[in-house]
Design a protein around this motif. Structure first.
Motif, short mmCIF file in Angstrom:
data_model
loop_
_atom_site.label_atom_id
_atom_site.label_comp_id
_atom_site.label_asym_id
_atom_site.label_seq_id
_atom_site.Cartn_x
_atom_site.Cartn_y
_atom_site.Cartn_z
N ALA A 25 0.81 -1.22 0.00
CA ALA A 25 0.00 0.00 0.00
C ALA A 25 0.85 1.27 0.00
N GLY A 26 2.19 1.13 0.06
CA GLY A 26 3.07 2.27 0.00
C GLY A 26 3.28 2.99 1.32
N LEU A 27 3.01 2.32 2.43
CA LEU A 27 3.21 2.95 3.72
C LEU A 27 4.69 2.99 4.07
N ASP A 28 5.08 3.96 4.89
CA ASP A 28 6.47 4.18 5.24
C ASP A 28 6.92 3.45 6.49
N TYR A 29 6.00 3.19 7.41
CA TYR A 29 6.39 2.59 8.68
C TYR A 29 5.22 1.84 9.31
N VAL A 30 5.57 0.97 10.24
CA VAL A 30 4.57 0.33 11.10
C VAL A 30 5.02 0.54 12.54
N SER A 31 4.07 0.60 13.41
CA SER A 31 4.33 0.72 14.83
C SER A 31 3.59 -0.42 15.51
N CYS A 32 4.20 -1.00 16.53
CA CYS A 32 3.56 -2.13 17.20
C CYS A 32 4.04 -2.22 18.64
N SER A 33 3.47 -3.15 19.37
CA SER A 33 3.87 -3.41 20.75
C SER A 33 5.34 -3.86 20.78
N PRO A 34 6.06 -3.52 21.84
CA PRO A 34 7.48 -3.87 21.91
C PRO A 34 7.77 -5.36 21.69
N PHE A 35 6.93 -6.23 22.23
CA PHE A 35 7.21 -7.66 22.07
C PHE A 35 7.04 -8.14 20.65
N ARG A 36 6.39 -7.36 19.80
CA ARG A 36 6.20 -7.74 18.40
C ARG A 36 7.27 -7.17 17.47
N VAL A 37 8.15 -6.33 17.99
CA VAL A 37 9.16 -5.67 17.15
C VAL A 37 10.04 -6.65 16.38
N PRO A 38 10.58 -7.71 16.99
CA PRO A 38 11.42 -8.62 16.19
C PRO A 38 10.67 -9.23 15.00
N ILE A 39 9.44 -9.65 15.22
CA ILE A 39 8.63 -10.22 14.13
C ILE A 39 8.36 -9.15 13.07
N ALA A 40 8.04 -7.94 13.52
CA ALA A 40 7.74 -6.85 12.59
C ALA A 40 8.96 -6.52 11.73
N ARG A 41 10.13 -6.48 12.33
CA ARG A 41 11.34 -6.15 11.58
C ARG A 41 11.64 -7.21 10.52
N LEU A 42 11.49 -8.46 10.90
CA LEU A 42 11.72 -9.56 9.95
C LEU A 42 10.70 -9.51 8.82
N ALA A 43 9.43 -9.33 9.17
CA ALA A 43 8.38 -9.28 8.15
C ALA A 43 8.57 -8.08 7.22
N ALA A 44 8.98 -6.94 7.77
CA ALA A 44 9.22 -5.75 6.94
C ALA A 44 10.38 -5.99 5.98
N ALA A 45 11.43 -6.62 6.46
CA ALA A 45 12.57 -6.92 5.59
C ALA A 45 12.16 -7.88 4.48
N GLN A 46 11.39 -8.91 4.82
CA GLN A 46 10.93 -9.87 3.81
C GLN A 46 10.03 -9.18 2.79
N ALA A 47 9.12 -8.31 3.26
CA ALA A 47 8.22 -7.60 2.34
C ALA A 47 9.02 -6.68 1.42
N ALA A 48 10.04 -6.00 1.95
CA ALA A 48 10.86 -5.11 1.13
C ALA A 48 11.64 -5.90 0.08
N LEU A 49 12.18 -7.05 0.48
CA LEU A 49 12.90 -7.89 -0.49
C LEU A 49 11.96 -8.38 -1.58
N LYS A 50 10.77 -8.79 -1.18
CA LYS A 50 9.79 -9.28 -2.15
C LYS A 50 9.39 -8.18 -3.13
N ALA A 51 9.33 -6.94 -2.64
CA ALA A 51 8.95 -5.81 -3.48
C ALA A 51 10.13 -5.27 -4.29
N GLY A 52 11.32 -5.81 -4.04
CA GLY A 52 12.50 -5.36 -4.77
C GLY A 52 13.09 -4.08 -4.26
N ARG A 53 12.86 -3.73 -3.01
CA ARG A 53 13.40 -2.49 -2.43
C ARG A 53 14.67 -2.73 -1.69
#
Length: 171
Positions: free
Chosen positions: A143-171
């Motif tokens: 959707a072209g969003l710049d960031y996500v914010s989440c609960s502290p305990f979810r940060v490791p999962i969020a970082r991994l998922a964001a990296a995977q999504a960026a790789l998949k999108a070719g960024r």
């Protein structure tokens, strides 16, 4: 600002924020840069994001509240019936766990597109529990969003998922 519904509401609030900030800057003898943004938590706000963006430096899509206002259900009450909805195939996933891409997600896309029509460099993100859900993060990337914010305990999962999504999108 949470639960903003109109451009004039954000303009009213922004004026007051800026006045208080100016008073504090004068009292303290120093200035700092800050941003004034709007939570997009109401369907009306997503649909009129082009107007609200005139007064906002950023949007943070409050996907928990946007889910509540889009579905017309309270997160507090949903636990009593949403599992049955999933069990009976009425919905495929709990929309408070993973963003409902057809409804809530479409409102996020509309809000993002319309906001950037008015303000091309508008910062866009989400906050709430969806920010820690890998499928929701992949949606945010698309959707072209710049960031996500989440609960502290979810940060490791969020970082991994964001990296995977960026790789998949070719960024």
């Amino acid at each position: 600002m949470p639960l903003v519904a109109t451009e004039s509401e954000l303009a009213f609030l922004r004026e007051r924020i800026e006045a208080v900030a100016e008073t504090v800057f004068e009292e303290k003898g120093q200035r700092l840069t800050y941003l004034v943004g709007s939570m997009i938590e109401l369907p009306r706000a997503a649909l009129t994001a082009n107007e609200i963006a005139r007064k906002a430096d950023f949007f943070s899509f409050g996907t928990n509240d946007l889910t509540q206002t889009t579905f017309g259900i309270s997160r507090d009450d949903a636990g009593g019936f949403l599992p049955l909805y999933v069990e009976h195939g009425i919905i495929t996933r709990d929309p408070f766990v993973s963003i409902d891409q057809k409804g809530v997600g479409e409102l996020v896309r509309i809000g993002a597109e319309r906001g950037r029509e008015t303000t091309p460099d508008l910062k866009l993100g989400i906050c709430g529990e969806h920010g820690g859900d890998p499928d929701s993060i992949t949606f945010c990337q698309s959707a072209g969003l710049d960031y996500v914010s989440c609960s502290p305990f979810r940060v490791p999962i969020a970082r991994l998922a964001a990296a995977q999504a960026a790789l998949k999108a070719g960024r």
